[in-house]
Design a protein around this motif. Structure first.
Motif, mmCIF file in Angstrom:
data_model
loop_
_atom_site.group_PDB
_atom_site.id
_atom_site.type_symbol
_atom_site.label_atom_id
_atom_site.label_comp_id
_atom_site.label_asym_id
_atom_site.label_seq_id
_atom_site.Cartn_x
_atom_site.Cartn_y
_atom_site.Cartn_z
ATOM 1 N N MET A 28 1.422 -1.011 -0.178
ATOM 2 C CA MET A 28 0.281 0.047 0.316
ATOM 3 C C MET A 28 0.707 0.750 -0.039
ATOM 4 O O MET A 28 0.312 1.864 -0.621
ATOM 5 C CB MET A 28 -0.638 -0.053 1.124
ATOM 6 N N LEU A 29 2.067 0.698 1.060
ATOM 7 C CA LEU A 29 2.904 2.162 0.559
ATOM 8 C C LEU A 29 3.701 2.573 -0.462
ATOM 9 O O LEU A 29 3.543 3.947 -0.861
ATOM 10 C CB LEU A 29 3.536 2.179 1.550
ATOM 11 N N GLY A 30 3.518 1.447 -1.678
ATOM 12 C CA GLY A 30 4.391 1.907 -2.443
ATOM 13 C C GLY A 30 3.288 2.486 -3.439
ATOM 14 O O GLY A 30 3.831 3.049 -4.448
ATOM 15 N N ILE A 31 1.829 2.785 -3.578
ATOM 16 C CA ILE A 31 1.076 3.519 -3.886
ATOM 17 C C ILE A 31 1.407 4.654 -3.774
ATOM 18 O O ILE A 31 1.029 5.020 -4.132
ATOM 19 C CB ILE A 31 -0.260 1.998 -4.235
ATOM 20 N N PHE A 32 0.440 4.624 -2.252
ATOM 21 C CA PHE A 32 0.144 6.344 -2.427
ATOM 22 C C PHE A 32 1.491 6.213 -1.309
ATOM 23 O O PHE A 32 1.291 7.795 -0.581
ATOM 24 C CB PHE A 32 -1.806 5.682 -1.426
ATOM 25 N N GLY A 33 2.208 6.006 -1.240
ATOM 26 C CA GLY A 33 3.984 7.351 -0.520
ATOM 27 C C GLY A 33 3.979 7.105 1.034
ATOM 28 O O GLY A 33 4.978 7.165 1.492
ATOM 29 N N GLU A 36 -0.039 8.563 5.947
ATOM 30 C CA GLU A 36 -1.240 9.111 5.616
ATOM 31 C C GLU A 36 -2.378 9.344 4.258
ATOM 32 O O GLU A 36 -3.234 9.631 4.301
ATOM 33 C CB GLU A 36 -0.840 10.681 5.800
ATOM 34 N N GLY A 37 -1.391 8.575 3.259
ATOM 35 C CA GLY A 37 -2.093 8.807 1.802
ATOM 36 C C GLY A 37 -2.597 7.527 1.666
ATOM 37 O O GLY A 37 -3.614 7.445 1.261
ATOM 38 N N VAL A 38 -2.362 6.372 2.473
ATOM 39 C CA VAL A 38 -2.851 4.940 2.795
ATOM 40 C C VAL A 38 -4.269 4.996 3.658
ATOM 41 O O VAL A 38 -5.242 5.135 3.285
ATOM 42 C CB VAL A 38 -2.562 3.500 3.558
ATOM 43 N N ASP A 39 -3.938 6.114 4.337
ATOM 44 C CA ASP A 39 -5.391 6.136 5.585
ATOM 45 C C ASP A 39 -6.195 7.241 5.245
ATOM 46 O O ASP A 39 -7.373 6.570 4.943
ATOM 47 C CB ASP A 39 -4.669 7.510 7.110
ATOM 48 N N GLU A 40 -5.948 8.098 3.789
ATOM 49 C CA GLU A 40 -6.850 8.897 3.755
ATOM 50 C C GLU A 40 -7.630 7.801 2.473
ATOM 51 O O GLU A 40 -9.004 8.226 2.497
ATOM 52 C CB GLU A 40 -6.407 10.109 2.155
ATOM 53 N N HIS A 86 -4.648 -4.156 -7.205
ATOM 54 C CA HIS A 86 -5.606 -3.218 -8.938
ATOM 55 C C HIS A 86 -5.963 -1.683 -8.588
ATOM 56 O O HIS A 86 -5.399 -1.346 -9.337
ATOM 57 C CB HIS A 86 -5.377 -4.886 -9.440
ATOM 58 N N GLU A 87 -7.223 -2.405 -8.430
ATOM 59 C CA GLU A 87 -8.516 -1.421 -7.791
ATOM 60 C C GLU A 87 -8.283 -0.508 -7.775
ATOM 61 O O GLU A 87 -8.439 0.667 -7.744
ATOM 62 C CB GLU A 87 -9.592 -2.038 -7.403
ATOM 63 N N LEU A 88 -7.074 -0.183 -6.088
ATOM 64 C CA LEU A 88 -6.390 0.934 -5.532
ATOM 65 C C LEU A 88 -4.972 1.303 -6.671
ATOM 66 O O LEU A 88 -5.391 2.736 -6.523
ATOM 67 C CB LEU A 88 -6.081 0.073 -4.174
ATOM 68 N N TYR A 89 -4.738 0.961 -6.907
ATOM 69 C CA TYR A 89 -3.892 1.830 -8.118
ATOM 70 C C TYR A 89 -4.722 2.880 -8.914
ATOM 71 O O TYR A 89 -3.729 3.625 -9.583
ATOM 72 C CB TYR A 89 -2.449 0.498 -8.741
ATOM 73 N N HIS A 90 -5.205 1.837 -9.322
ATOM 74 C CA HIS A 90 -6.361 2.637 -10.372
ATOM 75 C C HIS A 90 -7.201 3.968 -9.524
ATOM 76 O O HIS A 90 -7.092 4.898 -10.331
ATOM 77 C CB HIS A 90 -7.615 1.701 -11.354
ATOM 78 N N VAL A 91 -7.538 4.040 -8.472
ATOM 79 C CA VAL A 91 -8.088 5.033 -8.051
ATOM 80 C C VAL A 91 -7.215 5.798 -7.623
ATOM 81 O O VAL A 91 -7.367 7.362 -8.032
ATOM 82 C CB VAL A 91 -8.241 4.166 -6.131
ATOM 83 N N LYS A 92 -5.597 5.561 -7.848
ATOM 84 C CA LYS A 92 -4.680 6.496 -7.588
ATOM 85 C C LYS A 92 -4.087 7.661 -8.892
ATOM 86 O O LYS A 92 -4.432 8.352 -8.490
ATOM 87 C CB LYS A 92 -3.347 5.987 -7.183
ATOM 88 N N GLN A 93 -4.543 6.336 -9.889
ATOM 89 C CA GLN A 93 -4.088 6.966 -11.335
ATOM 90 C C GLN A 93 -5.850 7.743 -11.428
ATOM 91 O O GLN A 93 -4.799 8.895 -12.593
ATOM 92 C CB GLN A 93 -4.314 5.663 -12.610
#
Length: 159
Positions: A28-33, A36-40, A86-93
């Protein structure tokens, strides 16, 4: 590997209702950094569990994740793990302004799909899946075998 609550009921849920330990997964950190980003994301993105057999996908209207109840109840844990990442990666995108559903581009050629699958491959290898197992994960009914192999090659799978 994360915990999966297979008893989640249909309806609009928190992602963590179905994946209670997802916040602590290092992928998850790899996606959102940041945490705080994960929690948001975990506090704002909903999981719509519907009584259908389909897999997961992003709702174009509100950026939530739709998942079939049958998928959550019956699919292998590894598949569910890779799907939610995969879907959370799409959320980021999507939040970055990417078009997740461009017209006139084959599924295996969509840049956002390739990027999200690259991350799923990384996650699969992180949990010890073989490239053959990851290839099985990549298979979806609406692409040909040739397109599956094209995607596998793009993702540097040794199959």
């Amino acid at each position: 590997m994360i915990e999966i609550n297979r008893k989640v009921e249909p309806g609009r849920r928190k992602v963590t209702d179905a994946f209670p330990t997802l916040r602590d997964d290092p992928m998850m950190l790899g996606i959102f950094g940041t945490l705080e980003g994960v929690d948001e994301v975990l506090s704002t993105v909903c999981l719509n569990v519907v009584e259908a057999p389909h897999y997961m996908y992003i709702n174009r209207e509100d950026g939530s994740i739709n998942s079939g109840l049958g998928h959550l109840r019956n699919s292998d844990a590894e598949v569910l793990y890779l799907d939610i990442l995969h879907e959370l990666y799409h959320v980021k995108q999507q939040r970055e302004g990417a078009d997740l559903y461009p017209k006139n581009i084959a599924y295996v050629d969509i840049p956002t799909e390739i990027e999200a699958y690259e991350y799923a491959v990384k996650a699969g290898r992180h949990i010890g899946m073989t490239d053959g197992e990851i290839l099985n994960y990549l298979y979806v009914e609406f692409i040909s075998h040739e397109d599956l192999m094209k995607l596998a090659k793009r993702l540097n799978l040794d199959v």
